[in-house]
Scaffold this active site. Structure first.
Site, PDB file in Angstrom:
ATOM      1  NE  ARG A   7      -3.768  -2.368   1.024  1.00 14.89           N
ATOM      2  CZ  ARG A   7      -4.763  -2.670   1.857  1.00 14.89           C
ATOM      3  NH1 ARG A   7      -5.218  -1.759   2.699  1.00 14.89           N
ATOM      4  NH2 ARG A   7      -5.300  -3.873   1.835  1.00 14.89           N
ATOM      5  CD  GLU A  48      -2.209   3.524   4.291  1.00 18.13           C
ATOM      6  OE1 GLU A  48      -2.892   4.556   4.222  1.00 18.13           O
ATOM      7  OE2 GLU A  48      -2.654   2.370   4.122  1.00 18.13           O
ATOM      8  NE  ARG A  53      -3.413   2.261  15.558  1.00 19.55           N
ATOM      9  CZ  ARG A  53      -4.644   2.331  15.988  1.00 19.55           C
ATOM     10  NH1 ARG A  53      -5.633   2.156  15.145  1.00 19.55           N
ATOM     11  NH2 ARG A  53      -4.895   2.553  17.250  1.00 19.55           N
ATOM     12  CG  HIS A  54      -1.008   3.130   8.374  1.00 24.89           C
ATOM     13  ND1 HIS A  54      -1.522   3.850   9.428  1.00 24.89           N
ATOM     14  CD2 HIS A  54      -2.062   2.652   7.674  1.00 24.89           C
ATOM     15  CE1 HIS A  54      -2.856   3.812   9.350  1.00 24.89           C
ATOM     16  NE2 HIS A  54      -3.204   3.093   8.303  1.00 24.89           N
ATOM     17  CD  GLU A 108      -9.155  -2.049  10.031  1.00 23.71           C
ATOM     18  OE1 GLU A 108      -9.441  -0.835   9.972  1.00 23.71           O
ATOM     19  OE2 GLU A 108      -8.848  -2.730   9.039  1.00 23.71           O
ATOM     20  CB  SER A 152     -11.485  -5.395   6.743  1.00 22.33           C
ATOM     21  OG  SER A 152     -10.951  -4.267   7.202  1.00 22.33           O
ATOM     22  NE  ARG A 203      -2.663  -1.807  11.172  1.00 18.06           N
ATOM     23  CZ  ARG A 203      -3.638  -1.089  10.669  1.00 18.06           C
ATOM     24  NH1 ARG A 203      -4.883  -1.338  11.034  1.00 18.06           N
ATOM     25  NH2 ARG A 203      -3.398  -0.139   9.813  1.00 18.06           N
TER      26      ARG A 203
HETATM   27  P1  AMO Z   1      -8.127  -3.864   4.635  1.00 17.47           P
HETATM   28  O1  AMO Z   1      -7.702  -2.837   3.648  1.00 17.47           O
HETATM   29  O2  AMO Z   1      -8.928  -3.392   5.802  1.00 17.47           O
HETATM   30  O3  AMO Z   1      -9.012  -4.985   3.930  1.00 17.47           O
HETATM   31  O4  AMO Z   1      -6.844  -4.642   5.158  1.00 17.47           O
HETATM   32  C1  AMO Z   1      -6.979  -5.771   5.999  1.00 17.47           C
HETATM   33  C2  AMO Z   1      -6.064  -5.663   7.204  1.00 17.47           C
HETATM   34  O5  AMO Z   1      -4.714  -5.490   6.782  1.00 17.47           O
HETATM   35  C3  AMO Z   1      -4.021  -4.671   7.686  1.00 17.47           C
HETATM   36  N1  AMO Z   1      -3.495  -3.484   6.977  1.00 17.47           N
HETATM   37  C4  AMO Z   1      -2.304  -2.914   7.207  1.00 17.47           C
HETATM   38  N2  AMO Z   1      -1.310  -3.235   8.074  1.00 17.47           N
HETATM   39  C5  AMO Z   1      -0.200  -2.470   8.069  1.00 17.47           C
HETATM   40  N3  AMO Z   1      -0.017  -1.399   7.248  1.00 17.47           N
HETATM   41  C6  AMO Z   1      -0.982  -1.049   6.357  1.00 17.47           C
HETATM   42  N4  AMO Z   1      -0.776  -0.006   5.535  1.00 17.47           N
HETATM   43  C7  AMO Z   1      -2.190  -1.819   6.306  1.00 17.47           C
HETATM   44  N5  AMO Z   1      -3.325  -1.765   5.579  1.00 17.47           N
HETATM   45  C8  AMO Z   1      -4.103  -2.778   5.985  1.00 17.47           C
HETATM   46  C9  AMO Z   1      -4.997  -4.254   8.752  1.00 17.47           C
HETATM   47  C10 AMO Z   1      -6.331  -4.456   8.088  1.00 17.47           C
HETATM   48  O6  AMO Z   1      -7.344  -4.735   9.031  1.00 17.47           O
HETATM   49  N6  AMO Z   1      -9.471  -6.965   0.903  1.00 17.47           N
HETATM   50  C11 AMO Z   1      -9.795  -6.556   2.264  1.00 17.47           C
HETATM   51  C12 AMO Z   1      -9.947  -7.731   3.182  1.00 17.47           C
HETATM   52  C13 AMO Z   1     -11.152  -8.592   2.892  1.00 17.47           C
HETATM   53  O7  AMO Z   1     -12.243  -8.031   2.739  1.00 17.47           O
HETATM   54  O8  AMO Z   1     -11.008  -9.829   2.850  1.00 17.47           O
HETATM   55  C14 AMO Z   1      -8.692  -5.638   2.777  1.00 17.47           C
HETATM   56  O9  AMO Z   1      -7.597  -5.597   2.248  1.00 17.47           O
HETATM   57  O10 AMO Z   1      -4.827  -5.132   9.855  1.00 17.47           O
END
Ligand code: AMO
Length: 378
Positions: free
Chosen positions: A156, A158, A164-165, A301, A304, A352
């Site tokens: 990502r 991001e 957390r990211h 979180e 998801s 996480r």
């Molecule tokens: P989502 O975008 O919420 O859902 O991502 C799922 C989980 O991945 C982790 N996460 C991250 N951890 C660290 N850094 C990041 N930048 C980051 N982004 C996400 C989180 C988050 O809860 N396709 C859907 C999932 C699904 O519906 O099956 C998805 O990607 O813990």
């Protein structure tokens, strides 16, 4: 030999031949009397980071010299926990008939929206790094694989510089076909999560790992808290806005107070929050809500997931209202054209999860060589 050892820098690698004997003076109860010592690799001086000293360096310095940082037993122990938890998940999935899959990380289009896509030069044309295996895990359900899981990196772009990211994170994804409803997905998730943590405790029980005792008891079922209830807690009933970090903290404290469980589901996310998530099934009785949920641990979180839209016309309609062109998702849509069973699943952030389970202050501590907005080395 004494002279050699006295001038040998710390962290050098040596080969010692000698006699082991009992000793009261040593805290391990044994000592090694060397007959011969060979230096296999001499360490440079000074060390950029102390390994045995109790001087605590800041995280940036530690990550800059990660190889030395990882030599500290308490740092390595984090990765022993991580490995044991992942082994526990694999076991739990395989026992329940899930097939382990590997999906492409080089894609023509992204699943989770444009803003966080990394573009790469693919032989002079555009391609992107996968933000999640979302489309492929669903397509495999269309291919007749009833239950699948994948543990792999997700990317990502991001830009947010938070604890957390990451820009590259470990994603544990699962997808299951022929579900009756989203509860099937939530029950499976809490079951495999609890089993994975129990298995990790067992595996590490007598290893002296200093973090094992921090692994929480997982009590299932987790509380199910409707999104609308959480909105009331925040004093903004019906707002239909996504929760920010501060909101999540408030919800986490309240959930713990009311339910006594650090884990809790936030359920029935409003469509307004999941507008871009075209694969999230809208509720038939109330299309302003979805069958989407998060799993949080004390305001963080970690997952998801939800029930997916499996009806072709609706997937296409959702894409259009998300401002996406269905034509660019033809490979995905084909899976829906020839019989797609009802299905659902989730994506769990492994870094996480390890962070919250061990009470680490930063997600970077849970990843060997973390990648973020400012870090591509080492
Ligand atoms: P989502 O975008 O919420 O859902 O991502 C799922 C989980 O991945 C982790 N996460 C991250 N951890 C660290 N850094 C990041 N930048 C980051 N982004 C996400 C989180 C988050 O809860 N396709 C859907 C999932 C699904 O519906 O099956 C998805 O990607 O813990």
């Amino acid at each position: 030999m004494f002279a050699l050892l006295a001038e040998l820098p710390r962290e050098s690698v040596i080969d010692v031949t000698g006699t082991v004997r009992r000793s009261e003076k040593s805290n391990r109860g044994v000592e090694l009397l060397p007959a011969r010592i060979e230096v296999l690799a001499r360490a440079g001086v000074p060390l950029p980071l102390g390994v045995v000293d109790r001087v605590s360096a800041d995280l940036d310095t530690r990550l800059n010299h990660r190889v030395l940082d990882l030599r500290k037993p308490e740092v390595r122990a984090i990765f022993e926990v991580r490995s044991a938890v992942l082994a526990g998940f694999r076991e739990a999935f395989l026992e329940r008939g899930f097939l382990e899959i590997e999906t492409p990380k080089l894609l023509r289009a992204g699943a989770e929206g444009g803003a966080t896509l990394f573009a790469v030069d693919y032989f002079g044309g555009p391609a992107y790094l996968a933000q999640s295996p979302q489309l492929y895990k669903q397509m495999l359900i269309g291919a007749g694989f009833e239950r699948v899981f994948e543990i792999a990196p997700a990317f990502r772009a991001e830009p947010s510089d938070t604890v957390r990211h990451l820009t590259e994170f470990g994603s544990l994804d699962a997808e299951m076909g022929y579900i009756d409803d989203v509860e099937d997905v939530r029950r499976m998730l809490e079951e495999v999560l609890a089993a994975a943590i129990r298995a990790a405790r067992r595996r590490l029980a007598d290893t002296g790992n200093p973090h094992v005792d921090r692994l929480p008891e997982v009590r299932t079922p987790f509380p199910r808290i409707p999104f609308s209830t959480a909105e009331e807690w925040l004093g903004r009933a019906g707002a239909g806005l996504d929760f920010g970090t501060e909101d999540e903290k408030v919800i986490g404290e309240r959930a713990l107070q009311e339910h006594g469980n650090p884990f809790y589901y936030l359920t029935d996310f409003p469509t307004s929050v999941k507008e871009r998530t075209f694969y999230a099934q809208r509720q038939d009785a109330d299309p302003s809500r979805t069958w989407y949920f998060d799993l949080d641990y004390r305001g963080v979180e970690i997952v998801s997931g939800g029930a997916r839209e499996h009806r072709l016309e609706r997937v296409i309609a959702n894409m259009r209202s998300a401002g996406l062109d269905p034509a660019s998702f033809e490979g995905y849509l084909e899976a829906f054209r020839y019989g797609m069973p009802p299905h659902g699943g989730w994506g769990l952030g492994v870094d996480r999860l390890v962070m919250v389970l061990l009470g680490l202050g930063n997600v970077r501590e849970a990843r060997l060589f973390p990648r973020d907005r400012y870090r591509l080395d080492p």
